[in-house]
Design a protein around this motif. Structure first.
Motif, PDB file in Angstrom:
ATOM      1  N   LEU A 148       0.816  -1.217   0.000  1.00 14.95           N
ATOM      2  CA  LEU A 148       0.000   0.000   0.000  1.00 14.95           C
ATOM      3  C   LEU A 148       0.851   1.270   0.000  1.00 14.95           C
ATOM      4  O   LEU A 148       0.365   2.341  -0.356  1.00 14.95           O
ATOM      5  N   GLY A 149       2.075   1.148   0.473  1.00 12.21           N
ATOM      6  CA  GLY A 149       2.926   2.333   0.541  1.00 12.21           C
ATOM      7  C   GLY A 149       2.539   3.297   1.638  1.00 12.21           C
ATOM      8  O   GLY A 149       2.847   4.488   1.577  1.00 12.21           O
ATOM      9  N   ARG A 150       1.845   2.792   2.657  1.00  8.51           N
ATOM     10  CA  ARG A 150       1.441   3.627   3.798  1.00  8.51           C
ATOM     11  C   ARG A 150       1.128   2.728   4.988  1.00  8.51           C
ATOM     12  O   ARG A 150       1.101   1.508   4.872  1.00  8.51           O
ATOM     13  N   THR A 151       0.838   3.340   6.129  1.00 10.69           N
ATOM     14  CA  THR A 151       0.591   2.584   7.347  1.00 10.69           C
ATOM     15  C   THR A 151      -0.668   1.729   7.211  1.00 10.69           C
ATOM     16  O   THR A 151      -1.699   2.189   6.714  1.00 10.69           O
ATOM     17  N   ALA A 152      -0.586   0.481   7.684  1.00 10.28           N
ATOM     18  CA  ALA A 152      -1.748  -0.410   7.759  1.00 10.28           C
ATOM     19  C   ALA A 152      -1.844  -0.930   9.194  1.00 10.28           C
ATOM     20  O   ALA A 152      -0.882  -1.492   9.716  1.00 10.28           O
ATOM     21  N   ILE A 153      -2.975  -0.688   9.831  1.00 12.00           N
ATOM     22  CA  ILE A 153      -3.183  -1.170  11.197  1.00 12.00           C
ATOM     23  C   ILE A 153      -4.549  -1.849  11.267  1.00 12.00           C
ATOM     24  O   ILE A 153      -5.319  -1.843  10.297  1.00 12.00           O
ATOM     25  N   ASP A 154      -4.866  -2.453  12.411  1.00 10.95           N
ATOM     26  CA  ASP A 154      -6.147  -3.139  12.563  1.00 10.95           C
ATOM     27  C   ASP A 154      -6.955  -2.518  13.699  1.00 10.95           C
ATOM     28  O   ASP A 154      -6.508  -1.574  14.362  1.00 10.95           O
ATOM     29  N   ARG A 155      -8.138  -3.050  13.873  1.00 15.96           N
ATOM     30  CA  ARG A 155      -9.075  -2.544  14.893  1.00 15.96           C
ATOM     31  C   ARG A 155      -8.433  -2.551  16.276  1.00 15.96           C
ATOM     32  O   ARG A 155      -8.633  -1.623  17.068  1.00 15.96           O
ATOM     33  N   THR A 156      -7.652  -3.609  16.560  1.00 17.81           N
ATOM     34  CA  THR A 156      -6.987  -3.707  17.856  1.00 17.81           C
ATOM     35  C   THR A 156      -6.112  -2.489  18.112  1.00 17.81           C
ATOM     36  O   THR A 156      -6.127  -1.911  19.206  1.00 17.81           O
ATOM     37  N   ALA A 157      -5.338  -2.066  17.103  1.00 18.67           N
ATOM     38  CA  ALA A 157      -4.451  -0.916  17.270  1.00 18.67           C
ATOM     39  C   ALA A 157      -5.244   0.350  17.572  1.00 18.67           C
ATOM     40  O   ALA A 157      -4.821   1.183  18.388  1.00 18.67           O
ATOM     41  N   VAL A 158      -6.404   0.517  16.937  1.00 20.50           N
ATOM     42  CA  VAL A 158      -7.230   1.712  17.173  1.00 20.50           C
ATOM     43  C   VAL A 158      -7.750   1.723  18.614  1.00 20.50           C
ATOM     44  O   VAL A 158      -7.715   2.749  19.306  1.00 20.50           O
ATOM     45  N   ILE A 159      -8.233   0.573  19.069  1.00 20.59           N
ATOM     46  CA  ILE A 159      -8.759   0.491  20.438  1.00 20.59           C
ATOM     47  C   ILE A 159      -7.647   0.744  21.449  1.00 20.59           C
ATOM     48  O   ILE A 159      -7.837   1.474  22.438  1.00 20.59           O
ATOM     49  N   LEU A 160      -6.464   0.171  21.218  1.00 22.58           N
ATOM     50  CA  LEU A 160      -5.331   0.418  22.106  1.00 22.58           C
ATOM     51  C   LEU A 160      -4.994   1.910  22.144  1.00 22.58           C
ATOM     52  O   LEU A 160      -4.670   2.461  23.203  1.00 22.58           O
TER      53      LEU A 160
ATOM     54  N   ALA B 144      -0.608   1.743  33.370  1.00 21.13           N
ATOM     55  CA  ALA B 144       0.234   0.543  33.321  1.00 21.13           C
ATOM     56  C   ALA B 144      -0.437  -0.561  32.513  1.00 21.13           C
ATOM     57  O   ALA B 144       0.215  -1.256  31.720  1.00 21.13           O
ATOM     58  N   GLN B 145      -1.751  -0.719  32.699  1.00 15.92           N
ATOM     59  CA  GLN B 145      -2.480  -1.757  31.970  1.00 15.92           C
ATOM     60  C   GLN B 145      -2.462  -1.502  30.459  1.00 15.92           C
ATOM     61  O   GLN B 145      -2.261  -2.416  29.663  1.00 15.92           O
ATOM     62  N   VAL B 146      -2.678  -0.247  30.081  1.00 14.76           N
ATOM     63  CA  VAL B 146      -2.695   0.095  28.653  1.00 14.76           C
ATOM     64  C   VAL B 146      -1.306  -0.063  28.050  1.00 14.76           C
ATOM     65  O   VAL B 146      -1.144  -0.629  26.959  1.00 14.76           O
ATOM     66  N   GLU B 147      -0.276   0.402  28.750  1.00 17.91           N
ATOM     67  CA  GLU B 147       1.083   0.266  28.226  1.00 17.91           C
ATOM     68  C   GLU B 147       1.455  -1.203  28.052  1.00 17.91           C
ATOM     69  O   GLU B 147       2.072  -1.596  27.057  1.00 17.91           O
ATOM     70  N   LEU B 148       1.064  -2.034  29.023  1.00 20.25           N
ATOM     71  CA  LEU B 148       1.347  -3.466  28.928  1.00 20.25           C
ATOM     72  C   LEU B 148       0.672  -4.066  27.692  1.00 20.25           C
ATOM     73  O   LEU B 148       1.289  -4.837  26.940  1.00 20.25           O
TER      74      LEU B 148
ATOM     75  N   ILE C 145       7.871  -5.032  29.923  1.00 21.68           N
ATOM     76  CA  ILE C 145       6.696  -5.892  30.117  1.00 21.68           C
ATOM     77  C   ILE C 145       6.770  -6.583  31.477  1.00 21.68           C
ATOM     78  O   ILE C 145       5.792  -6.600  32.238  1.00 21.68           O
ATOM     79  N   HIS C 146       7.932  -7.136  31.803  1.00 21.06           N
ATOM     80  CA  HIS C 146       8.090  -7.816  33.093  1.00 21.06           C
ATOM     81  C   HIS C 146       7.889  -6.852  34.259  1.00 21.06           C
ATOM     82  O   HIS C 146       7.285  -7.202  35.281  1.00 21.06           O
ATOM     83  N   LYS C 147       8.412  -5.619  34.109  1.00 20.40           N
ATOM     84  CA  LYS C 147       8.250  -4.616  35.176  1.00 20.40           C
ATOM     85  C   LYS C 147       6.778  -4.255  35.355  1.00 20.40           C
ATOM     86  O   LYS C 147       6.272  -4.174  36.494  1.00 20.40           O
ATOM     87  N   LEU C 148       6.063  -4.036  34.251  1.00 22.46           N
ATOM     88  CA  LEU C 148       4.642  -3.691  34.351  1.00 22.46           C
ATOM     89  C   LEU C 148       3.839  -4.837  34.945  1.00 22.46           C
ATOM     90  O   LEU C 148       2.931  -4.618  35.765  1.00 22.46           O
ATOM     91  N   GLU C 149       4.162  -6.063  34.541  1.00 23.76           N
ATOM     92  CA  GLU C 149       3.453  -7.224  35.107  1.00 23.76           C
ATOM     93  C   GLU C 149       3.660  -7.303  36.616  1.00 23.76           C
ATOM     94  O   GLU C 149       2.724  -7.589  37.367  1.00 23.76           O
ATOM     95  N   ALA C 150       4.893  -7.053  37.064  1.00 22.52           N
ATOM     96  CA  ALA C 150       5.179  -7.074  38.500  1.00 22.52           C
ATOM     97  C   ALA C 150       4.426  -5.957  39.225  1.00 22.52           C
ATOM     98  O   ALA C 150       3.859  -6.176  40.311  1.00 22.52           O
ATOM     99  N   ASP C 151       4.424  -4.749  38.637  1.00 17.47           N
ATOM    100  CA  ASP C 151       3.705  -3.625  39.258  1.00 17.47           C
ATOM    101  C   ASP C 151       2.222  -3.932  39.386  1.00 17.47           C
ATOM    102  O   ASP C 151       1.600  -3.644  40.432  1.00 17.47           O
ATOM    103  N   LEU C 152       1.634  -4.511  38.334  1.00 18.57           N
ATOM    104  CA  LEU C 152       0.204  -4.812  38.360  1.00 18.57           C
ATOM    105  C   LEU C 152      -0.108  -5.933  39.351  1.00 18.57           C
ATOM    106  O   LEU C 152      -1.177  -5.942  39.967  1.00 18.57           O
ATOM    107  N   ARG C 153       0.835  -6.882  39.519  1.00 18.24           N
ATOM    108  CA  ARG C 153       0.628  -7.923  40.548  1.00 18.24           C
ATOM    109  C   ARG C 153       0.605  -7.308  41.931  1.00 18.24           C
ATOM    110  O   ARG C 153      -0.191  -7.706  42.790  1.00 18.24           O
TER     111      ARG C 153
END
Length: 429
Positions: free
Chosen positions: A100-112, A126-130, A183-191
């Motif tokens: 396409l010569g441009r960015t292609a993303i999906d619904r998941t990326a928009v919701i994130l 923290a949850q969103v960043e993870l 990722i490991h740091k965020l998982e530990a923080d959320l625990r």
């Protein structure tokens, strides 16, 4: 990590693929919702492309011919990004961006992206960043490969043979390790946050206040209802995912009982797995509830589809066994639809959180449903066991008490866990 550039209003082409058993009508409804999501994210949809397939094309999801057609549409509309309603694999996303010569993303990326805009609390951020990092990690190698073609030292394409690795490979591994560590740091923080919340839940259980949790599709009016019932002062906006952080308030029911009422993040069709996992600690409040009040927008185009989507997520997190009360909201906008839905769904209520109509009926029904989950017991508690008498008042709803032969005669409503504590003093039930 914004996936949509908000320094200007991006122009977006949306793509929906109908794959059995999904129907064309369901694809169109899902694309309508995707356009709302994109508007919420701060971009404009300039065209829509649909396709029917028996199965996804492994390299590009839509097939080479359709991808070429999409390229022509993108050029004609001068769009910045193409958004697919269906979830793309990292390989499909990479291949599409090359074609396409441009960015292609999906619904998941928009919701994130929307979740990233709306997260305010430490836990929510923290949850969103993870979730974003889990989404980004498998795509990093292919993105890095594309970058290495443009600039030496950025990153090398995956799967390089010995002797062909460039300086970009080192940067790629550094990026990958940095993301994994984060990722490991965020998982530990959320625990840690979850352990703290678990301690609070145990303290609430000792107080034996019933737990009522508001669940529902995004923008169904849960926060408006929480404000109406408790004066919680939660920010209310007419947009998708305006509320990400759970809010708990005390609520007095007409029968005199006090319960804890909690608002939760809204659900949506095709809710990304990464978000369900990242928000599991927040969503556990629904698993731990005594009653779920499932708030439904009676004015929505596909009410039954919204109900199914919410129940699917509840099933994923193990909350499908918690008793549910359907509350058809926005009766001020769609009075006939709300009344029809109330008749079709036995035991449900219709209301307007904005005007307050039907709220008293909702409160009475919540009280009735909670009482139906308890047992009425007649107890005789010895006069010298004042601690047990106090415990009975804390743990249940004492309907009547008077001194009598052998001790204080108490009649009250108790849940199963509490009833076991008083089994030695039961005279009838």
């Amino acid at each position: 990590m914004a996936l949509i550039d908000r320094s200007f209003r991006e122009k977006i082409v949306v793509v929906g693929v109908t794959i059995p058993p999904e129907t064309v009508e369901e694809t169109e409804a899902s694309l309508d919702e995707l356009e709302l999501l994109i508007d919420t994210a701060g971009a404009d949809v300039v065209d829509r492309v649909q396709q029917r397939r028996q199965s996804p094309d492994p390299p590009t999801y839509v097939g080479r011919g359709k991808a070429e057609e999409l390229r022509e549409v993108a050029l004609a509309t001068d769009c910045d990004t193409v958004v697919f309603d269906n979830e793309l694999t990292p390989a499909q996303q990479y291949n599409l961006e090359k074609l396409l010569g441009r960015t292609a993303i999906d619904r998941t990326a928009v919701i994130l992206d929307i979740f990233a805009q709306n997260a305010h609390s430490q836990e929510g951020k923290a949850q969103v960043e993870l979730a974003q990092l889990r989404y980004r990690l498998p795509r990093l190698r292919r993105q890095a490969g594309a970058l290495s073609q443009q600039a030496g030292g950025m990153s090398a394409a995956g799967g390089a043979r010995i002797g062909t690795r460039g300086p970009g490979e080192t940067q790629l591994e550094v990026d990958r390790r940095r993301i994994v560590r984060r990722i490991h740091k965020l998982e530990a923080d959320l625990r840690d946050i979850e352990r703290h919340r678990s301690t609070q839940r145990k303290a609430r259980r000792r107080g034996q206040l019933a737990k009522v949790v508001l669940v529902g599709y995004t923008n169904a009016g849960k926060s408006t209802l929480l404000n109406r019932l408790t004066d919680a002062g939660v920010l209310v906006e007419d947009r998708l995912f305006a509320t990400l952080d759970a809010t708990t308030r005390r609520l007095s029911l007409p029968g005199g009982e006090t319960v804890l009422l909690t608002d939760t993040v809204g659900f949506i069709r095709k809710l990304p797995h990464q978000l369900v996992e990242a928000f599991r600690s927040t969503l556990d409040v629904a698993v731990d509830a005594d009653l779920l009040v499932h708030v439904v927008d009676a004015s929505a185009p596909d009410v039954e589809g919204n109900i199914r989507a919410v129940r699917q997520v509840l099933s994923e997190i193990g909350a499908d066994r918690v008793p549910e009360l359907l509350a058809f909201n926005k009766a001020d906008l769609a009075p006939e639809a709300a009344e029809r839905l109330r008749r079709e769904h036995e035991g449900s209520v219709a209301l307007s959180a904005v005007t307050g109509a039907g709220v008293e009926r909702l409160l009475a029904t919540i009280g009735d449903r909670l009482r139906a989950l308890t047992t009425v017991l007649d107890l005789v508690i010895p006069f010298d066991r004042g601690d047990l008498l106090a415990a009975a008042h804390r743990a249940g709803e004492v309907l009547h008490e008077e001194p009598g032969e052998g001790g204080m005669h108490v009649r009250g409503r108790f849940d199963d866990a509490t009833a076991g504590r008083f089994r030695d003093y039961v005279v009838s039930s």
